[in-house]
Design a protein around this motif. Structure first.
Motif, PDB file in Angstrom:
ATOM      1  N   PHE A  21     -18.127  48.801   4.032  1.00  0.00           N
ATOM      2  CA  PHE A  21     -18.984  47.778   3.453  1.00  0.00           C
ATOM      3  C   PHE A  21     -19.185  48.068   1.968  1.00  0.00           C
ATOM      4  O   PHE A  21     -20.247  48.452   1.525  1.00  0.00           O
ATOM      5  N   ASN A  22     -18.123  47.900   1.181  1.00  0.00           N
ATOM      6  CA  ASN A  22     -18.257  48.159  -0.257  1.00  0.00           C
ATOM      7  C   ASN A  22     -18.141  46.890  -1.086  1.00  0.00           C
ATOM      8  O   ASN A  22     -18.098  46.935  -2.309  1.00  0.00           O
ATOM      9  N   THR A  23     -18.060  45.737  -0.416  1.00  0.00           N
ATOM     10  CA  THR A  23     -18.087  44.459  -1.097  1.00  0.00           C
ATOM     11  C   THR A  23     -19.173  43.588  -0.482  1.00  0.00           C
ATOM     12  O   THR A  23     -19.554  43.772   0.679  1.00  0.00           O
ATOM     13  N   LEU A  24     -19.664  42.648  -1.260  1.00  0.00           N
ATOM     14  CA  LEU A  24     -20.693  41.721  -0.789  1.00  0.00           C
ATOM     15  C   LEU A  24     -20.555  40.436  -1.590  1.00  0.00           C
ATOM     16  O   LEU A  24     -20.490  40.472  -2.825  1.00  0.00           O
ATOM     17  N   TYR A  25     -20.468  39.321  -0.900  1.00  0.00           N
ATOM     18  CA  TYR A  25     -20.328  38.006  -1.518  1.00  0.00           C
ATOM     19  C   TYR A  25     -19.069  37.949  -2.400  1.00  0.00           C
ATOM     20  O   TYR A  25     -19.064  37.405  -3.497  1.00  0.00           O
ATOM     21  N   SER A  78     -25.263  47.025  -8.308  1.00  0.00           N
ATOM     22  CA  SER A  78     -25.966  46.650  -7.087  1.00  0.00           C
ATOM     23  C   SER A  78     -25.761  45.165  -6.833  1.00  0.00           C
ATOM     24  O   SER A  78     -25.704  44.368  -7.775  1.00  0.00           O
ATOM     25  N   ILE A  79     -25.611  44.805  -5.559  1.00  0.00           N
ATOM     26  CA  ILE A  79     -25.472  43.404  -5.150  1.00  0.00           C
ATOM     27  C   ILE A  79     -26.429  43.168  -3.987  1.00  0.00           C
ATOM     28  O   ILE A  79     -26.483  43.968  -3.055  1.00  0.00           O
ATOM     29  N   GLN A  80     -27.165  42.063  -4.044  1.00  0.00           N
ATOM     30  CA  GLN A  80     -28.044  41.698  -2.943  1.00  0.00           C
ATOM     31  C   GLN A  80     -27.959  40.196  -2.701  1.00  0.00           C
ATOM     32  O   GLN A  80     -27.948  39.401  -3.638  1.00  0.00           O
ATOM     33  N   VAL A  81     -27.856  39.814  -1.444  1.00  0.00           N
ATOM     34  CA  VAL A  81     -27.893  38.410  -1.060  1.00  0.00           C
ATOM     35  C   VAL A  81     -29.056  38.233  -0.085  1.00  0.00           C
ATOM     36  O   VAL A  81     -29.238  39.041   0.830  1.00  0.00           O
ATOM     37  N   THR A  82     -29.870  37.193  -0.296  1.00  0.00           N
ATOM     38  CA  THR A  82     -31.082  36.982   0.493  1.00  0.00           C
ATOM     39  C   THR A  82     -31.218  35.506   0.848  1.00  0.00           C
ATOM     40  O   THR A  82     -30.961  34.638   0.005  1.00  0.00           O
ATOM     41  N   GLY A  83     -31.607  35.219   2.081  1.00  0.00           N
ATOM     42  CA  GLY A  83     -31.833  33.840   2.488  1.00  0.00           C
ATOM     43  C   GLY A  83     -31.644  33.663   3.979  1.00  0.00           C
ATOM     44  O   GLY A  83     -31.687  34.625   4.751  1.00  0.00           O
ATOM     45  N   VAL A  84     -31.425  32.406   4.397  1.00  0.00           N
ATOM     46  CA  VAL A  84     -31.273  32.122   5.823  1.00  0.00           C
ATOM     47  C   VAL A  84     -29.815  31.936   6.223  1.00  0.00           C
ATOM     48  O   VAL A  84     -29.464  32.112   7.385  1.00  0.00           O
ATOM     49  N   SER A  85     -28.960  31.563   5.264  1.00  0.00           N
ATOM     50  CA  SER A  85     -27.541  31.396   5.587  1.00  0.00           C
ATOM     51  C   SER A  85     -26.731  31.453   4.309  1.00  0.00           C
ATOM     52  O   SER A  85     -27.253  31.273   3.213  1.00  0.00           O
ATOM     53  N   GLN A  86     -25.428  31.724   4.452  1.00  0.00           N
ATOM     54  CA  GLN A  86     -24.504  31.756   3.326  1.00  0.00           C
ATOM     55  C   GLN A  86     -23.154  31.288   3.821  1.00  0.00           C
ATOM     56  O   GLN A  86     -22.878  31.306   5.035  1.00  0.00           O
ATOM     57  N   PRO A  87     -22.253  30.832   2.948  1.00  0.00           N
ATOM     58  CA  PRO A  87     -20.919  30.407   3.384  1.00  0.00           C
ATOM     59  C   PRO A  87     -20.190  31.539   4.096  1.00  0.00           C
ATOM     60  O   PRO A  87     -20.231  32.694   3.656  1.00  0.00           O
ATOM     61  N   THR A  88     -19.513  31.222   5.179  1.00  0.00           N
ATOM     62  CA  THR A  88     -18.832  32.267   5.956  1.00  0.00           C
ATOM     63  C   THR A  88     -17.724  32.939   5.159  1.00  0.00           C
ATOM     64  O   THR A  88     -17.379  34.088   5.429  1.00  0.00           O
ATOM     65  N   ASP A  89     -17.174  32.237   4.148  1.00  0.00           N
ATOM     66  CA  ASP A  89     -16.116  32.879   3.353  1.00  0.00           C
ATOM     67  C   ASP A  89     -16.660  33.918   2.384  1.00  0.00           C
ATOM     68  O   ASP A  89     -15.904  34.576   1.681  1.00  0.00           O
ATOM     69  N   LEU A  97     -25.751  36.496   6.194  1.00  0.00           N
ATOM     70  CA  LEU A  97     -27.094  36.009   6.491  1.00  0.00           C
ATOM     71  C   LEU A  97     -27.072  35.129   7.740  1.00  0.00           C
ATOM     72  O   LEU A  97     -26.173  34.302   7.924  1.00  0.00           O
ATOM     73  N   GLY A  98     -28.053  35.326   8.595  1.00  0.00           N
ATOM     74  CA  GLY A  98     -28.154  34.558   9.824  1.00  0.00           C
ATOM     75  C   GLY A  98     -27.489  35.195  11.020  1.00  0.00           C
ATOM     76  O   GLY A  98     -27.687  34.747  12.162  1.00  0.00           O
ATOM     77  N   VAL A  99     -26.715  36.264  10.791  1.00  0.00           N
ATOM     78  CA  VAL A  99     -26.066  36.992  11.894  1.00  0.00           C
ATOM     79  C   VAL A  99     -27.097  37.877  12.584  1.00  0.00           C
ATOM     80  O   VAL A  99     -28.000  38.417  11.945  1.00  0.00           O
ATOM     81  N   SER A 100     -26.985  38.038  13.894  1.00  0.00           N
ATOM     82  CA  SER A 100     -27.941  38.863  14.632  1.00  0.00           C
ATOM     83  C   SER A 100     -27.718  40.338  14.362  1.00  0.00           C
ATOM     84  O   SER A 100     -26.587  40.769  14.077  1.00  0.00           O
ATOM     85  N   ILE A 101     -28.769  41.140  14.453  1.00  0.00           N
ATOM     86  CA  ILE A 101     -28.645  42.581  14.255  1.00  0.00           C
ATOM     87  C   ILE A 101     -27.770  43.188  15.343  1.00  0.00           C
ATOM     88  O   ILE A 101     -27.071  44.176  15.109  1.00  0.00           O
ATOM     89  N   GLU A 102     -27.762  42.575  16.530  1.00  0.00           N
ATOM     90  CA  GLU A 102     -26.885  43.062  17.601  1.00  0.00           C
ATOM     91  C   GLU A 102     -25.414  42.940  17.194  1.00  0.00           C
ATOM     92  O   GLU A 102     -24.603  43.837  17.457  1.00  0.00           O
ATOM     93  N   LYS A 103     -25.070  41.841  16.544  1.00  0.00           N
ATOM     94  CA  LYS A 103     -23.702  41.647  16.071  1.00  0.00           C
ATOM     95  C   LYS A 103     -23.368  42.668  14.989  1.00  0.00           C
ATOM     96  O   LYS A 103     -22.259  43.215  14.940  1.00  0.00           O
ATOM     97  N   VAL A 104     -24.336  42.937  14.085  1.00  0.00           N
ATOM     98  CA  VAL A 104     -24.116  43.929  13.033  1.00  0.00           C
ATOM     99  C   VAL A 104     -23.819  45.290  13.651  1.00  0.00           C
ATOM    100  O   VAL A 104     -22.861  45.975  13.257  1.00  0.00           O
TER     101      VAL A 104
END
Length: 391
Positions: A21-25, A78-89, A97-104
């Motif tokens: 997990f070294n990339t985000l958005y 540093s990169i941070q994304v916050t909210g309820v949803s984001q594009p899947t790409d 965002l919006g994925v369950s912690i169980e899936k994580v």
């Protein structure tokens, strides 16, 4: 949506999580700031603090914060994304965002530690909200089991919790903030009834030239002690560095059911509520009373006006536009919304005008300031933006 820019300790350990997990958005730590700007466009807000530059990019249902540290280095630390949803790409390893912690956990492994999120104002746990650490340079916030914030970071700064950092920040605060702080503490302490001074709680401040006089002014977000106090207050600074508070303040967001956190001005015997007669519904009784009586605080609601005599100069809020509790004839049943985050900037058009935006729940409340008159009353318009996609 719970919008919150976290302030974490910037520590680093070479956990295996970093390799996964070294990339985000679609951005990586160490990429250039130019790459972020090419991908995300111009930032909605830029904040400099402790030689680090934070750029915020507001998108539909979420926002991204990119940190450049140190300032001028032109690389992403540093990169941070916050909210309820984001594009899947823009997901990372199917996590977003919006994925369950169980899936994580299924895809990413167990977190190294987890703890309840703490409200940085009240220091109370935030209901149904947790922070999960994957090593000490990756963290996720979940609300009701769904991811609402993800952050990755380099080891390029100091802990924000250190006393040395706090003192350094205070010493290097912009002059405008120092001037307003001195004014608040020594000239007009807020919410004083019967000489009782409560410890003030400032949750945010922004610097902006409100009236285009080439002098920066300051917008302060408060968490008040009394129910009938503005949550946003404006301070003007003139060319001689004299500070004055703008008479009119704001209380953005909906009126909400009264809890037990705030004190009631009516308990001081210095407050009254006046029901507005039908033939005077369009009159701003509070504004008129403030100019012609000894009252120092006035709030106009759709159906009544609140007046009180706290210490200090005149203060006013216009809430004739609210839709909640409109049949009430007093203010005992409700309180103002808590502001989660605040932004300032300018609306570009035929006329450049300053705006003040507040994030409250899943909506953004924006005041566009057309002008401030000589008595400190504000000619403004209000816009409400839904940050959550309609189902």
């Amino acid at each position: 949506m719970r919008v919150l820019i976290f302030v974490f300790a910037y520590l680093f350990n070479p956990y295996v999580y970093s390799e996964q997990f070294n990339t985000l958005y679609n951005l990586s730590l160490g990429d250039s700031i130019d790459k972020a700007l090419n991908l995300l466009g111009q930032p909605s807000e830029v904040v400099t603090q402790n030689n680090a530059v934070f750029r915020a990019f507001i998108k539909e249902n979420h926002y991204i914060v990119i940190m450049e540290n140190p300032s001028g280095s032109n690389f992403i630390s540093s990169i941070q994304v916050t909210g309820v949803s984001q594009p899947t790409d823009t997901f990372t390893n199917k996590i977003g965002l919006g994925v369950s912690i169980e899936k994580v956990i299924q895809d990413f492994g167990e977190p190294s530690s987890s703890k309840p999120a703490i409200d940085q104002i009240t220091q109370d746990p935030v209901s149904n909200t947790d922070i999960h650490y994957f090593g000490e340079n990756i963290s996720l916030e979940t609300q009701n089991g769904l991811v609402t914030s993800i952050r990755i970071q380099f080891d390029e700064t100091h802990s924000s919790d250190s006393e040395a950092d706090r003192k350094n920040f205070e010493a290097t605060m912009p002059e405008e903030i120092q001037l307003v702080q001195d004014y608040i503490l020594n000239t007009e302490y807020p919410e004083v009834f019967n000489e009782e001074k409560y410890r003030i709680s400032v949750s945010n401040f922004k610097i902006i030239d409100l009236d285009f006089d080439n002098q920066n002014d300051v917008v302060v977000s408060y968490k008040p002690h009394y129910t009938q106090s503005p949550t946003i207050v404006l301070f003007k600074i003139d060319e001689n560095k004299k500070v004055t508070r703008v008479t009119e303040g704001f209380a953005p967001g909906p009126l909400v059911q009264r809890g037990d956190y705030f004190l009631d001005p009516h308990s001081t015997d210095k407050a009254i509520d006046i029901q507005v007669k039908e033939e005077k519904k369009d009159s701003l009784i509070g504004a008129i009373s403030l100019k012609s009586t000894k009252f120092t605080m006035a709030i106009d609601y759709p159906n009544f006006t609140h007046l009180d005599m706290r210490e200090g100069f005149k203060s006013y809020i216009n809430l004739t536009h609210v839709n909640e509790f409109v049949t009430e004839s007093n203010c005992y049943q409700f309180e103002f919304s808590y502001i989660e985050n605040m932004f300032v900037g300018y609306i570009e058009g035929e006329k450049k005008e300053p705006f003040i935006s507040s994030i409250i729940g899943e909506k953004m409340y924006t005041y566009i300031i057309h002008n401030i008159d000589k008595e400190g009353f504000i000619n403004k318009s209000i816009e409400v933006t839904n940050l959550k996609k309609d189902d």
